[in-house]
Design a protein around this motif. Structure first.
Motif, short mmCIF file in Angstrom:
data_model
loop_
_atom_site.label_atom_id
_atom_site.label_comp_id
_atom_site.label_asym_id
_atom_site.label_seq_id
_atom_site.Cartn_x
_atom_site.Cartn_y
_atom_site.Cartn_z
N MET A 1 -0.90 -3.14 8.05
CA MET A 1 0.03 -2.21 7.46
C MET A 1 -0.70 -1.04 6.81
SD MET A 1 3.41 -2.26 6.68
CE MET A 1 4.47 -1.60 5.52
N SER A 2 -1.73 -1.35 6.07
CA SER A 2 -2.46 -0.28 5.41
C SER A 2 -3.21 0.58 6.43
CB SER A 2 -3.41 -0.83 4.35
OG SER A 2 -4.47 -1.53 4.96
N ASN A 3 -3.66 -0.04 7.53
CA ASN A 3 -4.30 0.74 8.60
C ASN A 3 -3.29 1.69 9.23
OD1 ASN A 3 -6.94 0.07 8.62
ND2 ASN A 3 -6.79 -1.52 10.19
N SER A 4 -2.08 1.21 9.40
CA SER A 4 -1.02 2.03 9.98
C SER A 4 -0.69 3.21 9.07
CB SER A 4 0.22 1.14 10.19
OG SER A 4 1.33 1.92 10.47
N ASN A 5 -0.59 2.94 7.77
CA ASN A 5 -0.32 4.03 6.81
C ASN A 5 -1.47 5.02 6.77
OD1 ASN A 5 2.15 3.09 6.09
ND2 ASN A 5 1.44 1.98 4.27
N LYS A 6 -2.71 4.48 6.80
CA LYS A 6 -3.90 5.35 6.76
C LYS A 6 -3.96 6.20 8.03
CE LYS A 6 -8.81 5.35 6.20
NZ LYS A 6 -9.63 5.40 5.11
N SER A 7 -3.68 5.59 9.17
CA SER A 7 -3.69 6.30 10.44
C SER A 7 -2.62 7.40 10.44
CB SER A 7 -3.45 5.31 11.58
OG SER A 7 -3.35 6.00 12.78
N LYS A 9 -1.36 8.87 7.79
CA LYS A 9 -1.80 9.90 6.84
C LYS A 9 -2.89 10.77 7.46
CE LYS A 9 -3.00 10.60 2.09
NZ LYS A 9 -2.11 10.55 1.00
N ASP A 10 -3.83 10.15 8.20
CA ASP A 10 -4.89 10.89 8.87
C ASP A 10 -4.31 11.86 9.91
OD1 ASP A 10 -6.86 9.68 7.41
OD2 ASP A 10 -7.48 8.29 8.99
N LYS A 11 -3.30 11.41 10.61
CA LYS A 11 -2.65 12.26 11.62
C LYS A 11 -1.96 13.44 10.94
CE LYS A 11 -1.96 8.80 15.19
NZ LYS A 11 -0.99 8.02 15.96
N GLU A 12 -1.35 13.20 9.79
CA GLU A 12 -0.68 14.28 9.05
C GLU A 12 -1.70 15.30 8.56
OE1 GLU A 12 1.56 12.48 5.90
OE2 GLU A 12 2.99 11.57 7.28
N ILE A 13 -2.82 14.78 8.05
CA ILE A 13 -3.88 15.66 7.57
C ILE A 13 -4.44 16.49 8.73
CG2 ILE A 13 -6.24 15.73 6.63
CD1 ILE A 13 -5.45 13.30 4.90
N LEU A 14 -4.68 15.84 9.86
CA LEU A 14 -5.19 16.53 11.04
C LEU A 14 -4.21 17.61 11.51
CD1 LEU A 14 -7.34 16.85 13.20
CD2 LEU A 14 -6.21 15.06 14.51
#
Length: 168
Positions: A1-7, A9-14
């Motif tokens: 779950m935290s990997n999914s949220n981090k991923s 968030k990373d996509k949003e930042i990108l």
């Protein structure tokens, strides 16, 4: 779950980063386009000024010749008269003949002035406008080179900042 949220968030930042980089590139391209347009307009104006002064020089030269012909024609006509002999004797008197000679001499001076003005247009003004136009073209070329290099450096820096900010 935290990997999914981090991923996520990373996509949003990108996506945000790519959007901002795209905006920056668009602004830089627009600024360069404006610089090119301004330079083109200035060079065209300089060309128009050159054409104007070239034509004005032609007109001044023609006017000068016509004044000289006019003065010479009437000077030749009056040299053959008795009044001319009287003029030679009484140059200091303000007679109508003396006034006539003064007028003809003034027309000759005007003729020379217009010839000089024509020469100034052709040899000074037009030449200077040509140099300014050439300088503008050189400056635009050099500016484009500098702009390109600065844009490349900026993009590298933005990528470095993004890389640093993404790394944990």
């Amino acid at each position: 779950m935290s990997n999914s949220n981090k991923s996520k968030k990373d996509k949003e930042i990108l996506a945000e980063y790519e959007s901002q980089v795209k905006d920056v590139r668009a602004q830089l391209v627009e600024q360069q386009r404006c610089l090119e347009q301004q330079t083109e307009m200035r060079v065209q104006l300089l060309q128009d000024l050159q054409d104007f002064f070239r034509k004005k020089a032609e007109i001044e030269t023609e006017y000068s010749r016509n004044l000289e012909k006019l003065a010479e024609r009437f000077m030749a006509k009056t040299r053959s008269t008795k009044d001319h002999q009287q003029y030679k004797k009484d140059q200091n008197l303000l007679s109508p003949v003396n006034c006539w000679y003064l007028l003809l001499n003034q027309v000759r001076r005007e003729s020379k002035d217009h010839a000089t003005l024509s020469d100034l247009y052709l040899n000074n003004v037009i030449t200077r406008l040509t140099h300014i136009s050439e300088d503008s073209a050189r400056l635009l070329k050099r500016s484009k080179e500098i702009i390109f290099q600065l844009q490349e450096d900026l993009m590298k820096l933005l990528n470095e900042l993004y890389t640093v900010s993404v790394q944990p």
